[in-house]
Design a protein around this motif. Structure first.
Motif, PDB file in Angstrom:
ATOM      1  N   ALA A  92     -11.642   8.531  28.463  1.00  0.00           N
ATOM      2  CA  ALA A  92     -11.242   7.274  29.116  1.00  0.00           C
ATOM      3  C   ALA A  92     -10.841   6.233  28.079  1.00  0.00           C
ATOM      4  CB  ALA A  92     -12.384   6.760  29.980  1.00  0.00           C
ATOM      5  N   TYR A  93     -11.600   6.157  26.988  1.00  0.00           N
ATOM      6  CA  TYR A  93     -11.232   5.176  25.966  1.00  0.00           C
ATOM      7  C   TYR A  93      -9.929   5.584  25.268  1.00  0.00           C
ATOM      8  CZ  TYR A  93     -11.591   1.378  22.746  1.00  0.00           C
ATOM      9  OH  TYR A  93     -11.309   0.212  22.058  1.00  0.00           O
ATOM     10  N   GLY A  94      -9.730   6.905  25.114  1.00  0.00           N
ATOM     11  CA  GLY A  94      -8.459   7.378  24.560  1.00  0.00           C
ATOM     12  C   GLY A  94      -7.292   6.941  25.434  1.00  0.00           C
ATOM     13  N   LEU A  95      -7.494   7.017  26.747  1.00  0.00           N
ATOM     14  CA  LEU A  95      -6.424   6.597  27.653  1.00  0.00           C
ATOM     15  C   LEU A  95      -6.229   5.071  27.597  1.00  0.00           C
ATOM     16  CD1 LEU A  95      -7.187   9.026  30.616  1.00  0.00           C
ATOM     17  CD2 LEU A  95      -5.422   9.224  28.841  1.00  0.00           C
ATOM     18  N   ALA A  96      -7.298   4.353  27.279  1.00  0.00           N
ATOM     19  CA  ALA A  96      -7.150   2.908  27.057  1.00  0.00           C
ATOM     20  C   ALA A  96      -6.264   2.660  25.833  1.00  0.00           C
ATOM     21  CB  ALA A  96      -8.521   2.259  26.869  1.00  0.00           C
ATOM     22  N   MET A  97      -6.419   3.532  24.813  1.00  0.00           N
ATOM     23  CA  MET A  97      -5.594   3.394  23.611  1.00  0.00           C
ATOM     24  C   MET A  97      -4.129   3.730  23.907  1.00  0.00           C
ATOM     25  SD  MET A  97      -7.404   2.273  21.060  1.00  0.00           S
ATOM     26  CE  MET A  97      -7.944   1.177  22.347  1.00  0.00           C
ATOM     27  N   ALA A  98      -3.928   4.713  24.800  1.00  0.00           N
ATOM     28  CA  ALA A  98      -2.554   5.033  25.203  1.00  0.00           C
ATOM     29  C   ALA A  98      -1.948   3.845  25.954  1.00  0.00           C
ATOM     30  CB  ALA A  98      -2.550   6.291  26.062  1.00  0.00           C
ATOM     31  N   ALA A  99      -2.767   3.176  26.763  1.00  0.00           N
ATOM     32  CA  ALA A  99      -2.284   1.989  27.482  1.00  0.00           C
ATOM     33  C   ALA A  99      -1.999   0.856  26.503  1.00  0.00           C
ATOM     34  CB  ALA A  99      -3.328   1.555  28.512  1.00  0.00           C
ATOM     35  N   LEU A 100      -2.813   0.756  25.461  1.00  0.00           N
ATOM     36  CA  LEU A 100      -2.582  -0.258  24.429  1.00  0.00           C
ATOM     37  C   LEU A 100      -1.244  -0.003  23.741  1.00  0.00           C
ATOM     38  CD1 LEU A 100      -3.648  -2.594  22.601  1.00  0.00           C
ATOM     39  CD2 LEU A 100      -4.663  -0.834  21.149  1.00  0.00           C
ATOM     40  N   LYS A 101      -0.975   1.256  23.467  1.00  0.00           N
ATOM     41  CA  LYS A 101       0.295   1.630  22.831  1.00  0.00           C
ATOM     42  C   LYS A 101       1.474   1.179  23.694  1.00  0.00           C
ATOM     43  CE  LYS A 101       2.673   5.860  21.306  1.00  0.00           C
ATOM     44  NZ  LYS A 101       2.529   7.326  21.259  1.00  0.00           N
ATOM     45  N   ALA A 102       1.273   1.265  25.019  1.00  0.00           N
ATOM     46  CA  ALA A 102       2.336   0.841  25.942  1.00  0.00           C
ATOM     47  C   ALA A 102       2.322  -0.673  26.162  1.00  0.00           C
ATOM     48  CB  ALA A 102       2.167   1.569  27.272  1.00  0.00           C
ATOM     49  N   GLY A 103       1.319  -1.352  25.588  1.00  0.00           N
ATOM     50  CA  GLY A 103       1.228  -2.803  25.745  1.00  0.00           C
ATOM     51  C   GLY A 103       0.802  -3.232  27.134  1.00  0.00           C
ATOM     52  N   ASP A 104       0.147  -2.331  27.864  1.00  0.00           N
ATOM     53  CA  ASP A 104      -0.243  -2.591  29.253  1.00  0.00           C
ATOM     54  C   ASP A 104      -1.696  -3.094  29.289  1.00  0.00           C
ATOM     55  OD1 ASP A 104      -0.944  -2.515  31.939  1.00  0.00           O
ATOM     56  OD2 ASP A 104       0.244  -0.716  32.343  1.00  0.00           O
ATOM     57  N   ARG A 105      -1.854  -4.403  29.308  1.00  0.00           N
ATOM     58  CA  ARG A 105      -3.198  -4.986  29.229  1.00  0.00           C
ATOM     59  C   ARG A 105      -4.064  -4.601  30.426  1.00  0.00           C
ATOM     60  NH1 ARG A 105      -4.657 -11.346  28.446  1.00  0.00           N
ATOM     61  NH2 ARG A 105      -3.365 -11.629  30.252  1.00  0.00           N
ATOM     62  N   ARG A 106      -3.471  -4.550  31.610  1.00  0.00           N
ATOM     63  CA  ARG A 106      -4.258  -4.239  32.811  1.00  0.00           C
ATOM     64  C   ARG A 106      -4.841  -2.826  32.723  1.00  0.00           C
ATOM     65  NH1 ARG A 106      -4.060  -1.875  37.574  1.00  0.00           N
ATOM     66  NH2 ARG A 106      -2.044  -0.916  37.130  1.00  0.00           N
ATOM     67  N   ARG A 107      -4.002  -1.879  32.296  1.00  0.00           N
ATOM     68  CA  ARG A 107      -4.502  -0.491  32.185  1.00  0.00           C
ATOM     69  C   ARG A 107      -5.542  -0.357  31.073  1.00  0.00           C
ATOM     70  NH1 ARG A 107      -1.423   4.223  31.079  1.00  0.00           N
ATOM     71  NH2 ARG A 107       0.280   2.961  30.221  1.00  0.00           N
ATOM     72  N   VAL A 108      -5.365  -1.127  30.011  1.00  0.00           N
ATOM     73  CA  VAL A 108      -6.388  -1.115  28.948  1.00  0.00           C
ATOM     74  C   VAL A 108      -7.733  -1.499  29.551  1.00  0.00           C
ATOM     75  CG1 VAL A 108      -7.187  -2.248  26.831  1.00  0.00           C
ATOM     76  CG2 VAL A 108      -4.786  -1.591  27.057  1.00  0.00           C
ATOM     77  N   LEU A 109      -7.726  -2.550  30.351  1.00  0.00           N
ATOM     78  CA  LEU A 109      -8.976  -3.025  30.960  1.00  0.00           C
ATOM     79  C   LEU A 109      -9.561  -1.991  31.922  1.00  0.00           C
ATOM     80  CD1 LEU A 109      -8.085  -6.773  31.583  1.00  0.00           C
ATOM     81  CD2 LEU A 109      -9.930  -5.902  30.153  1.00  0.00           C
ATOM     82  N   VAL A 110      -8.686  -1.364  32.708  1.00  0.00           N
ATOM     83  CA  VAL A 110      -9.170  -0.369  33.675  1.00  0.00           C
ATOM     84  C   VAL A 110      -9.858   0.787  32.950  1.00  0.00           C
ATOM     85  CG1 VAL A 110      -8.432   1.406  35.327  1.00  0.00           C
ATOM     86  CG2 VAL A 110      -7.508  -0.909  35.498  1.00  0.00           C
ATOM     87  N   TRP A 111      -9.224   1.291  31.890  1.00  0.00           N
ATOM     88  CA  TRP A 111      -9.796   2.449  31.182  1.00  0.00           C
ATOM     89  C   TRP A 111     -11.040   2.071  30.376  1.00  0.00           C
ATOM     90  CZ3 TRP A 111      -9.152   6.846  33.092  1.00  0.00           C
ATOM     91  CH2 TRP A 111      -7.941   7.248  33.649  1.00  0.00           C
ATOM     92  N   ILE A 112     -11.088   0.840  29.888  1.00  0.00           N
ATOM     93  CA  ILE A 112     -12.321   0.394  29.222  1.00  0.00           C
ATOM     94  C   ILE A 112     -13.458   0.373  30.246  1.00  0.00           C
ATOM     95  CG2 ILE A 112     -13.484  -1.638  28.243  1.00  0.00           C
ATOM     96  CD1 ILE A 112     -11.017  -2.218  26.599  1.00  0.00           C
ATOM     97  N   ALA A 113     -13.155  -0.084  31.455  1.00  0.00           N
ATOM     98  CA  ALA A 113     -14.185  -0.122  32.505  1.00  0.00           C
ATOM     99  C   ALA A 113     -14.658   1.295  32.846  1.00  0.00           C
ATOM    100  CB  ALA A 113     -13.628  -0.814  33.750  1.00  0.00           C
TER     101      ALA A 113
END
Lengths: 210, 123
Positions: free
Chosen positions: A85-106
């Motif tokens: 899940a945190y890896g997917l947060a990093m993938a969202a970070l790479k895409a610059g998608d703040r909302r998805r970063v938050l979702v995957w951190i949760a």
């Protein structure tokens, strides 16, 4: 004649100097800290391997009596899922998608919390059965090694929560990004260490090697 | 270490992320751990064989996670992180291995006979 520099006017460094990359240097520095932390894990593993012997049970339970590999595999799935899940947060970070970063951190937080709840339940059962760290040298080593990892997970959860707030309030700034990268290494490293705890405490513990 | 700090998202450390590789490493890690569990739980082999298999599965999972999750490779971005890790590994192995070896020798030579032969304690 030497001149004395005026400390109020002297330029001691260039604040705009770009030779050193802030993110890169802080990530490397934190990684070196993690490796030093892992040397404590090495010491705890060494202690566990030494004390995992009938000689050190003082008539108390051995590893095969207290470990439950199938249940431990359950928490392994939870932990690795939290890593993913945190890896997917990093993938969202790479895409610059703040909302998805938050979702995957949760999601990572919930899975990590699940790991700690199940592990806490396992240890509470042991204590209720009178199996406590002071019972024997072996149990001291067992509790210390496994709970040392658990305490790291606890700090990881705290860090996840802090980063969620920072991402929410500050956005994906350079300061927030380097902290997210450091947390990535910390979080993944806990999964890495757990491979050895699961394999050499929970799995080989049932083999009656000694 | 001379990347501009202008856009943190464009930083090479951020751009290392790869969802497919993360998922792949997750699946492989669980398969390896699950295989080791299955073999141990069913006692499919001698103690020594199972110990070897567990060690091999742990090493495999560790390598997979090191490469695909921690991204320990020799790319320009990760070079020093990887080098420091591989310099750390022998220290870790020596700390654990030498301690275990020294004490196993100690047990064998000084303390174990009575335990290995419980009948000796009866006298």
């Amino acid at each position: 004649m030497s001149q004395i520099a005026d400390p109020d006017r002297a330029i001691l460094w260039d604040p705009n100097h770009t030779e050193h990359d802030m993110i890169e240097t802080r990530v490397l520095g934190f990684w070196l800290y993690l490796l030093s932390d892992a040397m404590i894990v090495a010491a705890l593993f060494a202690t566990y391997l030494v004390l995992d012997h009938r000689m050190n049970t003082a008539g108390g339970p051995t590893a095969s009596m207290i470990v439950h590999p199938v249940a431990a595999f359950g928490v392994t799935v939870l932990l690795f899922s939290g890593m993913l899940a945190y890896g997917l947060a990093m993938a969202a970070l790479k895409a610059g998608d703040r909302r998805r970063v938050l979702v995957w951190i949760a999601v990572a937080f919930i899975l990590g919390l699940g790991f700690l709840v199940v592990e806490g339940h396992e240890f509470a059962d042991l204590v209720q059965a009178g199996i406590t760290p002071e019972r024997s040298g072996f149990l001291s080593a067992f509790f210390t090694l496994v709970l040392y990892h658990g305490v790291h997970l606890m700090f990881g959860l705290l860090w996840l929560a802090v980063m969620a707030v920072q991402v929410w309030r500050q956005g994906l700034t350079a300061q927030v990004v380097y902290r997210l990268l450091n947390l990535k290494m910390f979080w993944f490293f806990q999964g890495f260490i757990w491979i050895f705890v699961f394999s050499f405490v929970y799995l080989t513990g049932t083999l009656h090697v000694h | 270490m001379s990347t501009s700090n202008g856009n943190p998202i464009a930083h090479p450390q951020v751009q290392l992320a790869n969802a497919r590789q993360y998922v792949g490493a997750y699946v492989v890690s669980l398969v390896l751990m699950g295989t080791a569990l299955w073999l141990v739980d069913r006692h499919l082999g001698s103690q020594e064989q199972l110990l070897m298999i567990v060690t091999a599965c742990a090493a495999g999972a560790a390598l997979v996670q090191a490469y695909f999750w921690l991204r320990l490779d020799f790319s320009r971005t990760q070079r020093w992180i990887t080098i420091s890790f591989w310099l750390f590994v022998p220290l870790f192995i020596m700390t654990v291995g030498l301690t275990a070896w020294m004490f196993s020798t100690l047990y064998t030579r000084t303390m174990i006979p009575a335990l290995m032969h419980p009948a000796a304690l009866m006298h």
